[in-house]
Design a protein around this motif. Structure first.
Motif, PDB file in Angstrom:
ATOM      1  N   TRP A 351       0.920  -1.608  -0.520  1.00  0.00           N
ATOM      2  CA  TRP A 351      -0.288  -0.251   0.343  1.00  0.00           C
ATOM      3  C   TRP A 351       1.254   1.563   0.091  1.00  0.00           C
ATOM      4  O   TRP A 351       0.387   2.174   1.119  1.00  0.00           O
ATOM      5  CB  TRP A 351      -1.044   0.118   1.426  1.00  0.00           C
ATOM      6  CG  TRP A 351      -1.804  -1.113   1.205  1.00  0.00           C
ATOM      7  CD1 TRP A 351      -3.153  -1.796   0.003  1.00  0.00           C
ATOM      8  CD2 TRP A 351      -1.955  -1.952   1.700  1.00  0.00           C
ATOM      9  NE1 TRP A 351      -3.886  -2.513   1.159  1.00  0.00           N
ATOM     10  CE2 TRP A 351      -3.201  -2.854   1.685  1.00  0.00           C
ATOM     11  CE3 TRP A 351      -0.802  -1.693   3.333  1.00  0.00           C
ATOM     12  CZ2 TRP A 351      -3.229  -4.401   2.932  1.00  0.00           C
ATOM     13  CZ3 TRP A 351      -1.103  -3.617   4.379  1.00  0.00           C
ATOM     14  CH2 TRP A 351      -2.794  -4.531   3.504  1.00  0.00           C
ATOM     15  N   HIS A 356      -3.027   6.495   4.595  1.00  0.00           N
ATOM     16  CA  HIS A 356      -4.258   6.273   4.135  1.00  0.00           C
ATOM     17  C   HIS A 356      -5.442   6.967   4.656  1.00  0.00           C
ATOM     18  O   HIS A 356      -5.062   7.089   6.263  1.00  0.00           O
ATOM     19  CB  HIS A 356      -4.882   4.846   4.032  1.00  0.00           C
ATOM     20  CG  HIS A 356      -4.695   3.902   3.048  1.00  0.00           C
ATOM     21  ND1 HIS A 356      -3.523   3.738   2.294  1.00  0.00           N
ATOM     22  CD2 HIS A 356      -5.036   2.998   2.310  1.00  0.00           C
ATOM     23  CE1 HIS A 356      -3.389   2.939   1.004  1.00  0.00           C
ATOM     24  NE2 HIS A 356      -4.751   2.808   0.882  1.00  0.00           N
ATOM     25  N   ASN A 360      -6.582   4.492   8.351  1.00  0.00           N
ATOM     26  CA  ASN A 360      -5.310   4.366   8.216  1.00  0.00           C
ATOM     27  C   ASN A 360      -4.560   5.623   9.349  1.00  0.00           C
ATOM     28  O   ASN A 360      -4.073   5.454  10.640  1.00  0.00           O
ATOM     29  CB  ASN A 360      -4.612   4.083   7.609  1.00  0.00           C
ATOM     30  CG  ASN A 360      -5.333   2.549   7.299  1.00  0.00           C
ATOM     31  OD1 ASN A 360      -6.036   2.663   5.692  1.00  0.00           O
ATOM     32  ND2 ASN A 360      -4.974   1.248   7.641  1.00  0.00           N
ATOM     33  N   GLU A 481     -14.625   0.317   2.811  1.00  0.00           N
ATOM     34  CA  GLU A 481     -14.692  -0.068   1.327  1.00  0.00           C
ATOM     35  C   GLU A 481     -15.317  -1.174   0.844  1.00  0.00           C
ATOM     36  O   GLU A 481     -15.255  -2.522   0.978  1.00  0.00           O
ATOM     37  CB  GLU A 481     -12.948  -0.454   1.098  1.00  0.00           C
ATOM     38  CG  GLU A 481     -11.879   0.879   1.833  1.00  0.00           C
ATOM     39  CD  GLU A 481     -10.405  -0.211   1.449  1.00  0.00           C
ATOM     40  OE1 GLU A 481      -9.995  -1.612   0.752  1.00  0.00           O
ATOM     41  OE2 GLU A 481      -9.640   0.728   2.503  1.00  0.00           O
ATOM     42  N   ARG A 553     -13.718  -5.872   7.385  1.00  0.00           N
ATOM     43  CA  ARG A 553     -13.129  -5.243   8.452  1.00  0.00           C
ATOM     44  C   ARG A 553     -13.688  -3.438   8.852  1.00  0.00           C
ATOM     45  O   ARG A 553     -12.732  -3.267  10.366  1.00  0.00           O
ATOM     46  CB  ARG A 553     -11.177  -5.616   8.506  1.00  0.00           C
ATOM     47  CG  ARG A 553     -11.465  -4.526   7.090  1.00  0.00           C
ATOM     48  CD  ARG A 553      -9.691  -5.014   5.984  1.00  0.00           C
ATOM     49  NE  ARG A 553      -9.603  -4.280   5.327  1.00  0.00           N
ATOM     50  CZ  ARG A 553     -10.405  -4.379   4.068  1.00  0.00           C
ATOM     51  NH1 ARG A 553     -11.656  -5.340   3.781  1.00  0.00           N
ATOM     52  NH2 ARG A 553      -9.600  -3.870   2.414  1.00  0.00           N
ATOM     53  N   HIS A 554     -13.862  -3.343   8.439  1.00  0.00           N
ATOM     54  CA  HIS A 554     -14.708  -1.309   8.230  1.00  0.00           C
ATOM     55  C   HIS A 554     -15.356  -1.343   8.667  1.00  0.00           C
ATOM     56  O   HIS A 554     -16.261  -2.099   8.721  1.00  0.00           O
ATOM     57  CB  HIS A 554     -14.106  -1.072   6.515  1.00  0.00           C
ATOM     58  CG  HIS A 554     -13.718  -0.954   6.168  1.00  0.00           C
ATOM     59  ND1 HIS A 554     -12.810   0.926   6.660  1.00  0.00           N
ATOM     60  CD2 HIS A 554     -12.066  -1.224   5.478  1.00  0.00           C
ATOM     61  CE1 HIS A 554     -11.225   0.611   6.276  1.00  0.00           C
ATOM     62  NE2 HIS A 554     -11.320  -0.063   4.913  1.00  0.00           N
ATOM     63  N   TRP A 593      -5.233  -3.650  12.296  1.00  0.00           N
ATOM     64  CA  TRP A 593      -6.280  -1.981  12.925  1.00  0.00           C
ATOM     65  C   TRP A 593      -7.523  -3.151  13.589  1.00  0.00           C
ATOM     66  O   TRP A 593      -7.950  -1.925  13.712  1.00  0.00           O
ATOM     67  CB  TRP A 593      -5.697  -1.321  11.684  1.00  0.00           C
ATOM     68  CG  TRP A 593      -6.766  -1.501   9.820  1.00  0.00           C
ATOM     69  CD1 TRP A 593      -6.324  -2.431   9.353  1.00  0.00           C
ATOM     70  CD2 TRP A 593      -7.896  -1.585   9.929  1.00  0.00           C
ATOM     71  NE1 TRP A 593      -6.713  -2.389   7.942  1.00  0.00           N
ATOM     72  CE2 TRP A 593      -8.073  -1.545   8.185  1.00  0.00           C
ATOM     73  CE3 TRP A 593      -8.989  -0.764  11.128  1.00  0.00           C
ATOM     74  CZ2 TRP A 593      -9.474  -1.814   8.006  1.00  0.00           C
ATOM     75  CZ3 TRP A 593      -9.849  -1.073   9.714  1.00  0.00           C
ATOM     76  CH2 TRP A 593     -10.684  -1.276   8.570  1.00  0.00           C
ATOM     77  N   HIS A 643      -1.470  -6.489   9.688  1.00  0.00           N
ATOM     78  CA  HIS A 643      -2.688  -6.631   9.316  1.00  0.00           C
ATOM     79  C   HIS A 643      -3.040  -7.749   8.475  1.00  0.00           C
ATOM     80  O   HIS A 643      -3.963  -8.091   8.742  1.00  0.00           O
ATOM     81  CB  HIS A 643      -2.177  -5.933   7.585  1.00  0.00           C
ATOM     82  CG  HIS A 643      -3.453  -5.554   7.134  1.00  0.00           C
ATOM     83  ND1 HIS A 643      -4.362  -6.809   6.648  1.00  0.00           N
ATOM     84  CD2 HIS A 643      -4.649  -4.668   6.999  1.00  0.00           C
ATOM     85  CE1 HIS A 643      -5.521  -5.978   5.740  1.00  0.00           C
ATOM     86  NE2 HIS A 643      -5.119  -4.633   5.801  1.00  0.00           N
ATOM     87  N   GLN A 647       1.516  -3.558   9.879  1.00  0.00           N
ATOM     88  CA  GLN A 647       1.324  -2.072   9.613  1.00  0.00           C
ATOM     89  C   GLN A 647       1.134  -1.682  10.874  1.00  0.00           C
ATOM     90  O   GLN A 647       0.478  -2.115  11.903  1.00  0.00           O
ATOM     91  CB  GLN A 647      -0.237  -2.766   9.082  1.00  0.00           C
ATOM     92  CG  GLN A 647      -0.606  -1.064   8.017  1.00  0.00           C
ATOM     93  CD  GLN A 647      -1.818  -1.014   7.829  1.00  0.00           C
ATOM     94  OE1 GLN A 647      -2.108  -1.851   6.213  1.00  0.00           O
ATOM     95  NE2 GLN A 647      -2.702  -0.844   8.401  1.00  0.00           N
TER      96      GLN A 647
HETATM   97  C1  FUC Z   1      -7.063   0.557   3.943  1.00  0.00           C
HETATM   98  C2  FUC Z   1      -7.567  -1.102   4.858  1.00  0.00           C
HETATM   99  C3  FUC Z   1      -6.500  -2.277   4.193  1.00  0.00           C
HETATM  100  C4  FUC Z   1      -5.405  -1.268   4.501  1.00  0.00           C
HETATM  101  C5  FUC Z   1      -4.869  -0.041   3.583  1.00  0.00           C
HETATM  102  C6  FUC Z   1      -3.238   0.193   3.944  1.00  0.00           C
HETATM  103  O1  FUC Z   1      -7.222  -0.084   2.842  1.00  0.00           O
HETATM  104  O2  FUC Z   1      -8.800  -1.498   4.029  1.00  0.00           O
HETATM  105  O3  FUC Z   1      -7.453  -2.883   4.834  1.00  0.00           O
HETATM  106  O4  FUC Z   1      -5.273  -1.540   5.966  1.00  0.00           O
HETATM  107  O5  FUC Z   1      -5.504   0.317   4.001  1.00  0.00           O
END
Ligand code: FUC
Length: 740
Positions: A351, A356, A360, A481, A553-554, A593, A643, A647
């Motif tokens: 990434w 982000h 993040n 997402e 996860r979100h 996370w 992750h 991360q």
């Molecule tokens: C977001 C999360 C992913 C990952 C990325 C860096 O897009 O949905 O799981 O952590 O950031």
């Protein structure tokens, strides 16, 4: 046995017991601030240990035959105003030690002492005791690595500097230098060249005591030296100013000067200045959970035992303090902590090792103020401020609005890629406002925070759309997402409410922009509000179609519960209950996370035992580094959160979660022990921060508060709560008040 002899024997026995007890206490001490291992690291991601002074960082392997110091500098970025680019690994230092054989070594130990930010490696080889001490000094601006032994002339070998971008390596005297440019490097093969290319340099200086050194084939060779020190500095010509096209002075002069200055100072002084500087921040918070003796085993073994169900409280403290260590080491006065903080060994990192904005970067900074590291927040605000001009231009051309927002991926030149996350900038503004709430720093609010918050409000003023009944919704948004793009997504609505609400407060405090303030207050009240759906859940979308089996996860629609404050147990109990239903449905197994966020959310919902269950999931030893979006979260042996892959937001998010379990201050009152799990029946914490510029120390026993000591930074009236007990305290700056 006569009487005298008997007494002597008893005394001897007592003496021995005392000595053993104190030795045992000594070895156990520090179990909540020391990571240690009995073998060198093999894996960068899972085993090597990080040091950093926020600008420079290194990952240390601690090999016996070869030491490997992989290093970074926070501004080594590719990209430009149109493309995020990526954070880049810098290079490596390899120290090959002649005659060293891993198999023949005894008493090997490598440890990272979080209380001093010093990494020490010791071992015995052929009867000689070897010792290495490493640290990254913030005051001196260099990293220092010292190798000593208790026998003269014990070191012979080679030092090699490598460069990830194929720069030029020059060896001269006792110095290795790498220089180059990032021109031509791209994150995605086949994409156009970036319009910017930073220049960089690294310097490594060798200071030996005894023996000889010389240069050969671009390397430094040392023979029969008693001890030696390596000083490392690196940098780029990155400048966080758009008006200067993001490039400033070549770093050569500054690096040379800093290395030369450090080389004139004794190691002892360098070290003591480093420790004093670091401890000013680190020592502000102490945490003690329970009073069981700490497990004195190596950290990886402790983590294995913990994962098997032996929930050692000192390990929970260690990981909490590790988050603070990583924050001090990766975020002070340079760029903010990215997805991997500061540590990255790749030129195509996962990434992009970037910023982000759909959870993040925000998660990275939840803990900064709570865990009494307000200074570490500054780089985040400064970075946002620096990219704001670029963001405004692109926002205008995309949405035809004032103000600014971002895509999901962001770099250091304002370039932003991947999907638009329209509410991303509003979410950043939540951090920005919170920093003021914790510090009460009006100058920061006036000069940095408010202007940014105002612009983000302007973006939404121009972008919001009215439904036929006048309700305002964000058009065409999405719940990161997750799900299709549509109007009135809860995540957007909650974040817009938050930025409007906080900006109203900010304008009131500063006494500015009356008309603007009133208009956003009115718009805030017309926003589509959080809704409860048909299975009692907090709706993620305007339409009631949440799937109770959805374990994504979100947790985007819960942002109003944490880190936001639109939904609280105190003020909106029904919505809080709906949030509990939704959070339950999302389950307990996820990425690193996401698990960390759940700890914070359960803490806000006052379910300490559930938060504690999630802590169990987060402190789970993971061996896999392959990308996993579903159920691979946990910790590696080096306690990096994963992750997977590694991360850092999970580390920071965990530290924030522990703070939230002990003190909360988002609902207009300061609440002590709001989510204390049964497992933490007894404990003590000093130095946590609460909103209103306040420091809090707590002591509790049998799950009940013994006392809270409040240290306000300014005069104020504070509502405080512990369980059913509520009080109103009139506090005076720099005094101490005890609440029982
Ligand atoms: C977001 C999360 C992913 C990952 C990325 C860096 O897009 O949905 O799981 O952590 O950031």
């Amino acid at each position: 046995m006569n009487r005298e002899m008997k007494t002597r024997t008893i005394w001897n026995r007592a003496g021995w017991i005392c000595l053993l007890l104190s030795l045992w206490t000594l070895t156990c001490m520090g179990a909540e601030t020391t990571l240690w291992y009995d073998k060198p690291a093999v894996s960068w991601e899972k085993e090597a240990l990080p040091i950093g002074n926020a600008r420079l960082g290194a990952m240390i392997f601690g090999g016996v035959e070869q030491e490997h110091l992989q290093f970074n500098e926070s501004s080594l970025w590719i990209g430009d105003e149109h493309d995020t680019g990526a954070y880049q690994a810098f290079g490596d230092v390899f120290v090959d030690l002649k005659g060293s054989k891993t198999d023949s070594v005894t008493n090997y130990r490598r440890e990272l002492d979080l209380s001093r930010a010093v990494h020490v490696i010791t071992y015995n080889l052929g009867g000689v005791n070897f010792r290495r001490e490493y640290f990254a000094s913030h005051p001196a601006g260099v990293m220092a690595f010292r190798f000593t032994a208790d026998k003269k002339g014990a070191y012979s070998g080679t030092i090699n500097l490598t460069d990830m971008h194929k720069g030029k390596i020059v060896a001269e005297g006792n110095r290795l230098t790498s220089t180059g440019s990032l021109a031509g490097y791209k994150y995605e093969e086949g994409s156009a060249n970036y319009s910017l290319a930073l220049n960089y340099e690294a310097q490594l200086l060798l200071k030996n005591e005894g023996g000889t050194i010389h240069v050969q084939d671009g390397k430094l060779i040392f023979d029969d030296v008693n001890s030696f020190i390596l000083l490392l500095d690196a940098g780029t010509d990155y400048l966080n100013q758009r008006s200067q096209h993001w490039q400033g002075k070549n770093p050569h002069e500054r690096i040379t000067q800093q290395i030369d200055a450090a080389s004139k100072i004794s190691f002892k002084t360098l070290l003591s200045e480093h420790v004093a500087d670091y401890q000013k921040l680190f020592s502000r918070v102490t945490l003690q959970l329970g009073n069981a003796p700490a497990d004195n085993a190596s950290t990886d073994l402790r983590l294995v035992r913990y994962s098997q169900g032996n929930r050692e409280l000192d390990l929970e403290t260690l990981v909490f303090q590790y988050g603070r260590y990583l924050m001090i080491s990766s975020s002070r006065d340079a760029l903010p902590a990215n997805l991997q903080g500061l540590w990255n060994d790749q030129i195509h990192p996962p990434w992009r090792s970037d910023y982000h904005t759909d959870v993040n970067i925000q998660m990275n900074y939840w803990m900064a103020d709570q865990a009494n590291l307000s200074e570490c927040f500054a780089p985040y605000a400064v970075w946002l401020n620096s990219i704001r001009g670029v963001r405004k231009d692109e926002t205008k051309s995309e949405f035809n609005t004032r103000g600014w927002t971002m895509h999901g991926e962001n770099g250091v030149f304002g370039g932003s890629t991947w999907q638009w996350v329209e509410s991303g900038s509003a979410w950043c503004m939540m951090n920005i406002w919170d920093h003021y709430s914790f510090t009460g720093d009006k100058e920061y609010l006036r000069s940095l925070a408010y202007p940014m918050m105002k612009e983000v409000c302007e973006f939404w003023q121009d972008r919001l759309k009215a439904l036929p009944d006048g309700t305002l919704v964000a058009p065409n948004g999405y719940s990161p997402e997750h799900g299709p793009r549509e109007d009135g997504v809860s995540h957007d609505q909650q974040l817009i409410w938050d930025v409007f609400n906080n900006t109203v407060k900010a304008a009131d405090i500063l006494g500015v922009d009356r008309e603007f303030r009133d208009s956003i207050a009115a718009q805030r009240d017309k926003l589509l509000k959080p809704k409860i759906g048909n299975w009692g859940q907090l709706q993620e979308w305007m339409v009631d179609r949440d799937d109770p089996k959805d374990d994504h996860r979100h947790l985007s629609h819960l942002v109003a519960v944490h880190p936001g404050s639109q939904i609280t147990l105190q003020k909106t109990p029904q919505l809080a209950e709906a949030a509990r239903v939704s959070l339950n449905a999302r389950g307990d197994v996820s990425t690193g996370w996401s698990t960390a966020w759940k700890i914070n959310l359960w803490a806000r919902l006052h379910d300490g035992d559930r938060a504690y269950k999630l802590i169990g999931n987060l402190l789970r030893l993971v061996g896999d580094t392959r990308m996993n979006y579903h159920n691979g979260g946990g910790l590696y042996a080096n306690l990096f959160d994963t992750h997977p892959p590694f991360q850092i937001d999970g580390n920071f998010g965990y530290t924030a979660g522990v703070c939230e379990m002990l003190v909360q201050s988002h609902a207009g009152e300061i609440e002590f022990l709001p989510a204390l799990p049964k497992a933490w029946a007894e404990g003590k914490v000093t130095g946590l921060r609460a909103r209103g510029n306040l420091q809090v120390d707590l002591e509790w026993k049998d799950g009940k508060l013994v006392k809270a000591i409040l240290h306000p930074g300014q005069d104020g009236v504070f509502k405080v709560r512990c369980g059913d007990k509520v009080g109103e305290l009139h506090l005076k700056a720099s005094t101490k008040t005890i609440f029982k």
